[in-house]
Design a protein around this motif. Structure first.
Motif, PDB file in Angstrom:
ATOM      1  N   GLY A   1       7.832 -11.676  16.958  1.00  0.00           N
ATOM      2  CA  GLY A   1       9.161 -11.165  16.649  1.00  0.00           C
ATOM      3  C   GLY A   1       9.045  -9.979  15.703  1.00  0.00           C
ATOM      4  N   PHE A   2      10.045  -9.109  15.728  1.00  0.00           N
ATOM      5  CA  PHE A   2      10.020  -7.901  14.907  1.00  0.00           C
ATOM      6  C   PHE A   2      11.318  -7.770  14.113  1.00  0.00           C
ATOM      7  N   VAL A   3      11.180  -7.375  12.853  1.00  0.00           N
ATOM      8  CA  VAL A   3      12.331  -6.997  12.028  1.00  0.00           C
ATOM      9  C   VAL A   3      12.010  -5.644  11.430  1.00  0.00           C
ATOM     10  N   PHE A   4      12.911  -4.676  11.614  1.00  0.00           N
ATOM     11  CA  PHE A   4      12.659  -3.322  11.156  1.00  0.00           C
ATOM     12  C   PHE A   4      13.581  -2.962   9.987  1.00  0.00           C
ATOM     13  N   GLN A   5      13.229  -1.886   9.272  1.00  0.00           N
ATOM     14  CA  GLN A   5      14.068  -1.417   8.170  1.00  0.00           C
ATOM     15  C   GLN A   5      15.453  -1.059   8.689  1.00  0.00           C
ATOM     16  N   PHE A   6      15.485  -0.377   9.815  1.00  0.00           N
ATOM     17  CA  PHE A   6      16.751  -0.078  10.479  1.00  0.00           C
ATOM     18  C   PHE A   6      16.906  -1.130  11.568  1.00  0.00           C
ATOM     19  N   HIS A   7      17.909  -1.955  11.425  1.00  0.00           N
ATOM     20  CA  HIS A   7      18.049  -3.192  12.192  1.00  0.00           C
ATOM     21  C   HIS A   7      17.978  -3.014  13.699  1.00  0.00           C
TER      22      HIS A   7
ATOM     23  N   GLU B   1       5.437 -17.343  17.073  1.00  0.00           N
ATOM     24  CA  GLU B   1       4.513 -17.805  16.040  1.00  0.00           C
ATOM     25  C   GLU B   1       4.396 -16.804  14.898  1.00  0.00           C
ATOM     26  N   LEU B   2       4.609 -15.512  15.194  1.00  0.00           N
ATOM     27  CA  LEU B   2       4.428 -14.444  14.216  1.00  0.00           C
ATOM     28  C   LEU B   2       5.652 -13.546  14.201  1.00  0.00           C
ATOM     29  N   VAL B   3       6.128 -13.235  12.981  1.00  0.00           N
ATOM     30  CA  VAL B   3       7.176 -12.231  12.806  1.00  0.00           C
ATOM     31  C   VAL B   3       6.615 -11.119  11.928  1.00  0.00           C
ATOM     32  N   LEU B   4       6.681  -9.893  12.432  1.00  0.00           N
ATOM     33  CA  LEU B   4       6.260  -8.711  11.697  1.00  0.00           C
ATOM     34  C   LEU B   4       7.497  -7.987  11.193  1.00  0.00           C
ATOM     35  N   ALA B   5       7.553  -7.745   9.890  1.00  0.00           N
ATOM     36  CA  ALA B   5       8.729  -7.117   9.284  1.00  0.00           C
ATOM     37  C   ALA B   5       8.296  -5.852   8.554  1.00  0.00           C
ATOM     38  N   ASP B   6       8.857  -4.715   8.954  1.00  0.00           N
ATOM     39  CA  ASP B   6       8.499  -3.425   8.371  1.00  0.00           C
ATOM     40  C   ASP B   6       9.632  -2.969   7.457  1.00  0.00           C
ATOM     41  N   GLU B   7       9.428  -3.115   6.154  1.00  0.00           N
ATOM     42  CA  GLU B   7      10.443  -2.764   5.155  1.00  0.00           C
ATOM     43  C   GLU B   7      11.807  -3.370   5.526  1.00  0.00           C
ATOM     44  N   PRO B   8      11.894  -4.676   5.730  1.00  0.00           N
ATOM     45  CA  PRO B   8      13.132  -5.267   6.252  1.00  0.00           C
ATOM     46  C   PRO B   8      14.303  -5.208   5.291  1.00  0.00           C
ATOM     47  N   THR B   9      14.042  -4.977   4.003  1.00  0.00           N
ATOM     48  CA  THR B   9      15.139  -4.916   3.030  1.00  0.00           C
ATOM     49  C   THR B   9      15.298  -3.518   2.445  1.00  0.00           C
ATOM     50  N   GLY B  10      14.616  -2.537   3.028  1.00  0.00           N
ATOM     51  CA  GLY B  10      14.586  -1.195   2.454  1.00  0.00           C
ATOM     52  C   GLY B  10      15.936  -0.522   2.343  1.00  0.00           C
TER      53      GLY B  10
ATOM     54  N   GLU C   1       9.877 -24.141   9.604  1.00  0.00           N
ATOM     55  CA  GLU C   1       9.402 -24.030  10.989  1.00  0.00           C
ATOM     56  C   GLU C   1       7.938 -23.618  11.086  1.00  0.00           C
ATOM     57  N   GLY C   2       7.344 -23.226   9.967  1.00  0.00           N
ATOM     58  CA  GLY C   2       5.946 -22.826   9.988  1.00  0.00           C
ATOM     59  C   GLY C   2       5.691 -21.484  10.644  1.00  0.00           C
ATOM     60  N   THR C   3       6.749 -20.672  10.802  1.00  0.00           N
ATOM     61  CA  THR C   3       6.584 -19.332  11.366  1.00  0.00           C
ATOM     62  C   THR C   3       5.786 -18.469  10.396  1.00  0.00           C
ATOM     63  N   THR C   4       4.821 -17.738  10.910  1.00  0.00           N
ATOM     64  CA  THR C   4       4.020 -16.830  10.096  1.00  0.00           C
ATOM     65  C   THR C   4       4.758 -15.498   9.951  1.00  0.00           C
ATOM     66  N   PHE C   5       4.851 -15.002   8.720  1.00  0.00           N
ATOM     67  CA  PHE C   5       5.497 -13.721   8.452  1.00  0.00           C
ATOM     68  C   PHE C   5       4.513 -12.774   7.791  1.00  0.00           C
ATOM     69  N   LEU C   6       4.489 -11.523   8.264  1.00  0.00           N
ATOM     70  CA  LEU C   6       3.778 -10.437   7.592  1.00  0.00           C
ATOM     71  C   LEU C   6       4.812  -9.361   7.305  1.00  0.00           C
TER      72      LEU C   6
ATOM     73  N   GLY D   1       0.834  -1.191   0.000  1.00  0.00           N
ATOM     74  CA  GLY D   1       0.000   0.000   0.000  1.00  0.00           C
ATOM     75  C   GLY D   1       0.867   1.238   0.000  1.00  0.00           C
ATOM     76  N   PRO D   2       0.337   2.356  -0.465  1.00  0.00           N
ATOM     77  CA  PRO D   2       1.131   3.593  -0.519  1.00  0.00           C
ATOM     78  C   PRO D   2       1.411   4.147   0.873  1.00  0.00           C
ATOM     79  N   SER D   3       2.355   5.056   0.940  1.00  0.00           N
ATOM     80  CA  SER D   3       2.636   5.749   2.202  1.00  0.00           C
ATOM     81  C   SER D   3       1.372   6.443   2.684  1.00  0.00           C
ATOM     82  N   GLY D   4       1.100   6.335   3.975  1.00  0.00           N
ATOM     83  CA  GLY D   4      -0.087   6.942   4.541  1.00  0.00           C
ATOM     84  C   GLY D   4      -1.337   6.086   4.465  1.00  0.00           C
ATOM     85  N   SER D   5      -1.181   4.847   3.970  1.00  0.00           N
ATOM     86  CA  SER D   5      -2.350   3.974   3.823  1.00  0.00           C
ATOM     87  C   SER D   5      -2.757   3.308   5.131  1.00  0.00           C
ATOM     88  N   GLY D   6      -1.865   3.311   6.131  1.00  0.00           N
ATOM     89  CA  GLY D   6      -2.171   2.691   7.422  1.00  0.00           C
ATOM     90  C   GLY D   6      -1.369   1.440   7.712  1.00  0.00           C
ATOM     91  N   LYS D   7      -0.415   1.099   6.846  1.00  0.00           N
ATOM     92  CA  LYS D   7       0.351  -0.145   7.036  1.00  0.00           C
ATOM     93  C   LYS D   7       1.127  -0.145   8.349  1.00  0.00           C
TER      94      LYS D   7
END
Length: 225
Positions: free
Chosen positions: A89-95, A165-174, A195-200, A41-47
């Motif tokens: 778990g969390f992965v961010f654009q800036f590690h 069970e869940l890993v949320l990644a915000d622009e992890p390769t940006g 491992e069946g880990t869910t990624f978003l 989604g575009p910037s400002g879409s609520g992601k």
């Protein structure tokens, strides 16, 4: 597949009165166990707001949020902190690595916080994760001495440390070059399959989204596709 989490009619409003800004407008979403999904989604879409709520770092203005059968809207701050440490778990654009810590110390940090100390079991798991990330020769390197791609692989290992069970990644390769980005995504895909880990994974990159079996499009505070 069984539902890992489900949110319904999420509304998030910042401010009040004439200054109020509604970012989420009744968004509903279900993620199943073992999914690997891209959030588009575009910037400002609520992601980013959605990821913050799914990560239990912020509560919506209204709506429901259930994960692993637990009502996270009704949970208190202490309960949410414990839930987050165990299950997300969390992965961010800036590690966000601690520069004076080694790669291993960064990876085991979530467990050290939970246990109040470093344990032999945590160090063993941390080493195993770093080897799996192709960083067996960088385990005891200060993170400040690692390349950008290596730092992001350490960040992925840290996100997996508590077997969430869940890993949320915000622009992890940006902030990575194309080769490093593809390497990180291949590792994420491998973890998902084995491992069946869910990624978003929130991304603006169509090639990164192409690694995911599902694409979720957000626009104007709603899921539109």
């Amino acid at each position: 597949m069984s539902a890992l989490l489900e949110v319904r009619d999420l509304v998030k409003t910042y401010g009040s009165g004439e200054a109020a800004t509604r970012v989420l407008r009744g968004l509903s979403l279900r993620l199943d166990t073992g999914e690997m999904a891209a959030l588009l989604g575009p910037s400002g879409s609520g992601k980013s707001t959605l990821l913050t709520i799914l990560g239990t770092l912020m509560k919506p203005t209204s709506g429901s949020h259930v994960m692993l059968g637990q009502d996270l809207i009704a949970a208190g701050d202490r309960e949410l902190t414990a839930f987050r440490n165990l299950h997300i778990g969390f992965v961010f654009q800036f590690h966000n690595l601690l520069p004076d810590f080694t790669a291993l110390e960064n990876v085991i940090f979530p467990t050290s916080v939970r246990e109040g100390r470093e344990t032999p079991a945590a160090r063993e798991r941390g080493r195993d994760l770093l080897v799996r990330m192709g960083l067996g020769d960088r385990i005891d390197f200060p993170s400040a001495n690692l390349s950008g791609g290596q730092k992001q692989r350490v960040a992925v290992a840290r996100a997996l440390m508590n077997s969430p069970e869940l890993v949320l990644a915000d622009e992890p390769t940006g902030n990575l070059d194309r080769a490093s980005a593809m390497q990180v995504m291949e590792l994420i895909g491998q973890i998902n399959r084995e491992e069946g880990t869910t990624f978003l994974i929130s991304t603006h990159d169509e090639k990164i989204a192409g690694f995911c079996r599902r694409q979720i499009v957000v626009g104007d505070g709603l899921v539109t596709g």
